[in-house]
Scaffold this motif. Structure first.
Motif, PDB file in Angstrom:
ATOM      1  N   UNK A 159      41.000 -19.039  -5.673  1.00  0.00           N
ATOM      2  CA  UNK A 159      41.156 -18.200  -4.475  1.00  0.00           C
ATOM      3  C   UNK A 159      40.311 -18.735  -3.319  1.00  0.00           C
ATOM      4  N   UNK A 160      39.938 -20.018  -3.419  1.00  0.00           N
ATOM      5  CA  UNK A 160      39.195 -20.694  -2.359  1.00  0.00           C
ATOM      6  C   UNK A 160      37.882 -19.991  -2.046  1.00  0.00           C
ATOM      7  N   UNK A 161      37.270 -19.382  -3.061  1.00  0.00           N
ATOM      8  CA  UNK A 161      35.972 -18.709  -2.945  1.00  0.00           C
ATOM      9  C   UNK A 161      35.986 -17.595  -1.898  1.00  0.00           C
ATOM     10  N   UNK A 162      37.152 -16.973  -1.748  1.00  0.00           N
ATOM     11  CA  UNK A 162      37.280 -15.865  -0.805  1.00  0.00           C
ATOM     12  C   UNK A 162      37.630 -14.597  -1.574  1.00  0.00           C
ATOM     13  N   UNK A 163      36.665 -13.700  -1.704  1.00  0.00           N
ATOM     14  CA  UNK A 163      36.891 -12.407  -2.340  1.00  0.00           C
ATOM     15  C   UNK A 163      36.349 -11.313  -1.428  1.00  0.00           C
ATOM     16  N   UNK A 164      36.917 -10.126  -1.563  1.00  0.00           N
ATOM     17  CA  UNK A 164      36.510  -8.999  -0.727  1.00  0.00           C
ATOM     18  C   UNK A 164      35.369  -8.207  -1.361  1.00  0.00           C
ATOM     19  N   UNK A 165      35.447  -8.049  -2.687  1.00  0.00           N
ATOM     20  CA  UNK A 165      34.434  -7.260  -3.404  1.00  0.00           C
ATOM     21  C   UNK A 165      34.018  -8.001  -4.662  1.00  0.00           C
ATOM     22  N   UNK A 166      32.782  -7.784  -5.066  1.00  0.00           N
ATOM     23  CA  UNK A 166      32.283  -8.280  -6.350  1.00  0.00           C
ATOM     24  C   UNK A 166      31.715  -7.094  -7.108  1.00  0.00           C
ATOM     25  N   UNK A 198      27.255 -17.453  -7.067  1.00  0.00           N
ATOM     26  CA  UNK A 198      28.469 -16.763  -6.620  1.00  0.00           C
ATOM     27  C   UNK A 198      28.228 -16.105  -5.266  1.00  0.00           C
ATOM     28  N   UNK A 199      27.090 -15.438  -5.117  1.00  0.00           N
ATOM     29  CA  UNK A 199      26.813 -14.727  -3.869  1.00  0.00           C
ATOM     30  C   UNK A 199      26.773 -15.691  -2.682  1.00  0.00           C
ATOM     31  N   UNK A 200      26.261 -16.886  -2.916  1.00  0.00           N
ATOM     32  CA  UNK A 200      26.162 -17.861  -1.824  1.00  0.00           C
ATOM     33  C   UNK A 200      27.522 -18.466  -1.481  1.00  0.00           C
ATOM     34  N   UNK A 205      33.128 -14.208   3.068  1.00  0.00           N
ATOM     35  CA  UNK A 205      34.318 -13.349   2.952  1.00  0.00           C
ATOM     36  C   UNK A 205      34.001 -11.985   2.344  1.00  0.00           C
ATOM     37  N   UNK A 206      32.811 -11.866   1.770  1.00  0.00           N
ATOM     38  CA  UNK A 206      32.450 -10.671   1.003  1.00  0.00           C
ATOM     39  C   UNK A 206      32.282  -9.439   1.898  1.00  0.00           C
ATOM     40  N   UNK A 207      32.947  -8.345   1.489  1.00  0.00           N
ATOM     41  CA  UNK A 207      32.721  -7.061   2.152  1.00  0.00           C
ATOM     42  C   UNK A 207      31.524  -6.362   1.527  1.00  0.00           C
ATOM     43  N   UNK A 208      31.583  -6.177   0.191  1.00  0.00           N
ATOM     44  CA  UNK A 208      30.444  -5.554  -0.508  1.00  0.00           C
ATOM     45  C   UNK A 208      30.393  -6.024  -1.959  1.00  0.00           C
ATOM     46  N   UNK A 222      23.572  -5.097   4.229  1.00  0.00           N
ATOM     47  CA  UNK A 222      24.894  -4.525   4.470  1.00  0.00           C
ATOM     48  C   UNK A 222      25.883  -4.778   3.336  1.00  0.00           C
ATOM     49  N   UNK A 223      25.559  -5.727   2.444  1.00  0.00           N
ATOM     50  CA  UNK A 223      26.588  -6.159   1.502  1.00  0.00           C
ATOM     51  C   UNK A 223      26.306  -5.860   0.032  1.00  0.00           C
ATOM     52  N   UNK A 224      25.064  -5.532  -0.327  1.00  0.00           N
ATOM     53  CA  UNK A 224      24.732  -5.368  -1.743  1.00  0.00           C
ATOM     54  C   UNK A 224      24.277  -3.941  -2.010  1.00  0.00           C
ATOM     55  N   UNK A 225      24.750  -3.381  -3.116  1.00  0.00           N
ATOM     56  CA  UNK A 225      24.370  -2.019  -3.466  1.00  0.00           C
ATOM     57  C   UNK A 225      24.317  -1.870  -4.981  1.00  0.00           C
ATOM     58  N   UNK A 226      23.209  -1.341  -5.484  1.00  0.00           N
ATOM     59  CA  UNK A 226      23.108  -0.974  -6.893  1.00  0.00           C
ATOM     60  C   UNK A 226      23.495   0.495  -7.011  1.00  0.00           C
ATOM     61  N   UNK A 227      24.343   0.798  -8.012  1.00  0.00           N
ATOM     62  CA  UNK A 227      24.824   2.166  -8.204  1.00  0.00           C
ATOM     63  C   UNK A 227      24.451   2.659  -9.597  1.00  0.00           C
ATOM     64  N   UNK A 228      24.155   3.924  -9.670  1.00  0.00           N
ATOM     65  CA  UNK A 228      23.832   4.559 -10.954  1.00  0.00           C
ATOM     66  C   UNK A 228      24.479   5.943 -11.022  1.00  0.00           C
ATOM     67  N   UNK A 229      23.900   6.911 -10.355  1.00  0.00           N
ATOM     68  CA  UNK A 229      24.439   8.275 -10.383  1.00  0.00           C
ATOM     69  C   UNK A 229      25.372   8.554  -9.217  1.00  0.00           C
TER      70      UNK A 229
END
Length: 241
Positions: A159-166, A198-200, A205-208, A222-229
């Motif tokens: 996908x040419x290293x273009x993704x919207x979400x990880x 991967x992040x680099x 192209x990354x949204x989040x 703006x792009x990284x978030x850890x989720x739990x509850x």
């Protein structure tokens, strides 16, 4: 062929097989929503009748609302039980169809939903192995294999290293100092290094990027978030519950 999604793309963190937690989250779902879980799904852990019946009930509910539960695996999963499911193709990604609406995305796959590319890479290391039993409450497959990394590289290149979400369970190496020592283990360093790579490569192209594992809810830039509850709208990044 891509499945039509009329609702939201939502995400939460480690459920660890907590039926009450998933039931509460299910009450927030609307018609056509897809709920992602960033690892440690945990409802295919004991592989017993109680789990099977609960998953059947969840699947029936999801059918009624035309919704989905989609997860990357964490470390606290029964990987042997997950791997008993046949590998199928769904929305351009290889998956395990746990039920018709409950789907495990294999490591390194790029899922296509709502015209978006979602790179999924599960796995992590259990720092509590001393309190667990091999092949009963933890499995060596929790840590990614070289084949997993190769699969991720192949699909990112395609996908040419273009993704919207990880969506991952653990996080890139550079975030570890901000997260503290809760899950900091040398045995996980190779995976963290890979996710840093991967992040680099996908950053432009990354949204989040969403991940779990650390049992906290926090944004990093703006792009990284850890989720739990928290239950978060993936597309807007806003907490909805």
């Amino acid at each position: 062929m891509e499945t039509e999604m009329s609702g939201r793309l939502l995400i939460t963190g480690d459920l660890h097989g907590d039926t009450a937690a998933l039931t509460m989250i299910a009450r927030q779902l609307r018609e056509g929503d897809a709920l992602f879980v960033a690892g440690d799904f945990g409802f295919v852990f004991w592989d017993n009748r109680d789990e099977h019946v609960f998953l059947d009930d969840v699947d029936q509910f999801l059918q009624k609302i035309n919704g989905y539960v989609i997860f990357a695996d964490g470390n606290h999963e029964n990987h042997r039980a997950l791997n008993k499911f046949p590998v199928e193709q769904w929305n351009n990604a290889r998956v395990h169809m746990i039920r018709s609406r409950i789907i495990h995305v294999l490591r390194g796959e790029v899922l296509s939903l709502k015209g978006k590319r979602i790179f999924c890479f599960g796995g992590a290391f259990s720092i509590d192995r001393a309190y667990r039993t091999l092949n009963k409450s933890y499995w060596k497959e929790e840590v990614p294999s070289e084949e997993d990394y190769e699969n991720g590289n192949k699909n990112l290149k395609a996908c040419d290293y273009k993704v919207d979400y990880v969506i991952t369970h653990t996080c890139p190496l550079n975030l570890i100092p901000s997260l503290g020592g809760y899950h900091s283990a040398m045995e996980e360093r190779q995976l963290q290094n890979y996710l840093q790579y991967v992040s680099e490569t996908v950053y432009d192209s990354l949204t989040r990027w969403y991940f779990g594992h650390w049992h906290r809810d926090q944004e990093f830039g703006e792009k990284f978030r850890v989720v739990y509850l928290d239950l978060v709208d993936m597309e807007t990044g806003k907490k909805i519950w």
